[in-house]
Design an enzyme around this catalytic site. Structure first.
Site, PDB file in Angstrom:
ATOM      1  N   ASP A   1       0.864  -1.187   0.000  1.00 12.13           N
ATOM      2  CA  ASP A   1       0.000   0.000   0.000  1.00 12.13           C
ATOM      3  C   ASP A   1       0.897   1.232   0.000  1.00 12.13           C
ATOM      4  OD1 ASP A   1      -2.240   1.907   0.752  1.00 12.13           O
ATOM      5  OD2 ASP A   1      -3.326   0.014   0.882  1.00 12.13           O
TER       6      ASP A   1
ATOM      7  N   HIS B   1       2.130   2.037  -3.175  1.00 11.37           N
ATOM      8  CA  HIS B   1       1.186   2.985  -3.777  1.00 11.37           C
ATOM      9  C   HIS B   1       1.695   4.413  -3.725  1.00 11.37           C
ATOM     10  CE1 HIS B   1      -2.484   0.081  -3.155  1.00 11.37           C
ATOM     11  NE2 HIS B   1      -1.507  -0.443  -3.878  1.00 11.37           N
TER      12      HIS B   1
END
Length: 397
Positions: A215, A238
């Protein structure tokens, strides 16, 4: 003479006591911990912490080499003096994904002041929990690996965090935290394994760290201000995200955030601001992204005010105010045709967006190739003329 001897003895006793207290050290093994990776060392760690916390002088809590199995644990403050938490071994969580309970924390430092954590590895053994999440079974609440809540004047240096079940490091309602020389690692497919998450905190510095997660490498939540991020190697993951923000109508904003001198490799996003599409009085302002290199990043520069994970979309206009965002000296390659995407709110458009020195290496190399081709063509066209000149010169001879 007798009085002098007694005075000397008392002085020596005082010096010895002062020296011993000044170097107070507490080894978890002396409190019952076993470095075998199987015995439950939770209570031994708590006993060692209690002794260090209530020490009459600055103290060192030492975790030596070996594997130490620890369940959900809370190191509570405030403590009397400064504590150095020296980790030379590895702290591991039980492998069962039900083992850490429902608190949402694995290792928690609560209302602790003047703490330094150095070295070592924490392994949350998250594989079983990720499999549970992926299968759609009933799973326990996600658990942060190491959390600081209501803490201040903290330094974390040289720590390695692997296989977190949720956020690796979480900072909430803290002041003056320095994180440096960290190594954070989880597979790219592991769900919600943010490297570092900050919210409701001020005076946070993150530097010289490598973060590989499933993430956000770093996520910045509401109530964050005066955050400095530098020399981060991010990827996979991310990217670095301001947000998500605006989940609630009454919410603190994020301001005075700087991300500088960092590298993103193969990430889903580069530098991102994301807000929910619903009414909110929150904001993101005075944000600076500068001196950044992107390599094969899918969304290098993005503002998304229609954040909609898992198709849970409010289908409204974001009330978040985004202003004073600067992008400077950012270069690299985009894995998609759109390298810059500003999806701002229709009701509160972004203001004060500045871009300077944004360079796509694809375009740069394309320009170099075009220049080289033009030069090559000129050379080809000039060769016949040079050849004819030589032939004419030979004929004249």
């Amino acid at each position: 003479m007798a009085k002098l001897a007694v005075s000397c003895i008392l002085f020596i006793f005082f010096i010895n006591t002062l020296f011993q207290s000044a170097s107070a050290a507490y080894n978890v093994i002396n409190f019952g911990a076993k470095p075998d990776g199987k015995s439950d060392d939770t209570q031994a760690f708590l006993r060692a912490w209690s002794s260090a916390c209530y020490s009459n002088s600055p103290a060192t809590l030492h975790v030596p080499r070996g594997l130490f199995l620890v369940k959900s644990i809370s190191f509570n403050g405030p403590c009397r003096h400064r504590i150095v938490f020296q980790i030379d071994g590895t702290i591991i969580a039980p492998s069962s994904y039900w083992s850490l309970g429902n608190s949402g924390f694995w290792i928690l430092f609560y209302k602790v002041n003047r703490l330094s954590i150095h070295g070592g590895t924490i392994d949350a053994t998250g594989a079983g929990y990720w499999a549970c999440r992926k299968s759609g079974k009933s799973c326990p609440p996600p658990t942060r690996s190491i959390s600081f809540v209501g803490a201040s004047n903290i330094v974390v240096s040289g720590l390695t965090s692997i296989n977190s079940r949720f956020f690796h490091i979480a900072i909430d309602e803290c002041v003056n935290i320095m994180l440096r020389k960290l190594k954070i690692n989880a597979p790219s497919w592991s769900p919600n394994t943010d490297g570092i998450h900050i919210q409701s905190s001020s005076g946070i510095t993150i530097s010289n760290s490598a973060i590989m997660t499933g993430d956000d490498c770093i996520s910045v939540g509401p109530g964050t201000k005066n955050l400095w991020i530098e020399r981060i190697a991010c990827g996979p993951g991310h990217g670095i995200s301001i947000g998500s923000l605006g989940a609630y109508a009454a919410e603190d904003g994020a301001k005075n955030v700087t991300v500088t001198d960092s590298i993103f490799t193969g990430t889903q996003n580069g530098v991102r601001i994301k807000t929910w599409a619903r009414p909110s009085n929150g904001f993101a302002r005075n944000i600076r992204f500068r001196n950044i290199i992107m390599t094969n990043v899918f969304n290098p520069i993005i503002i998304d005010q229609n954040y909609c994970p898992d198709n849970h979309c409010p289908h409204q206009s974001s009330g978040m105010t985004i202003s004073g965002v600067t992008y400077r000296n950012i270069e690299g390659t985009s894995a998609t045709p759109v390298a810059i995407n500003f999806g701002c709110s229709s009701s509160k458009p972004c203001t004060g967006i500045k871009l300077q020195g944004i360079v796509s290496q694809d375009e740069y190399f394309a320009q170099l190739i075009r220049v080289a081709l033009r030069q090559f063509c000129r050379l080809l066209l000039s060769k016949p003329r040079a050849s004819r000149t030589r032939e004419e010169s030979n004929g004249a001879e």
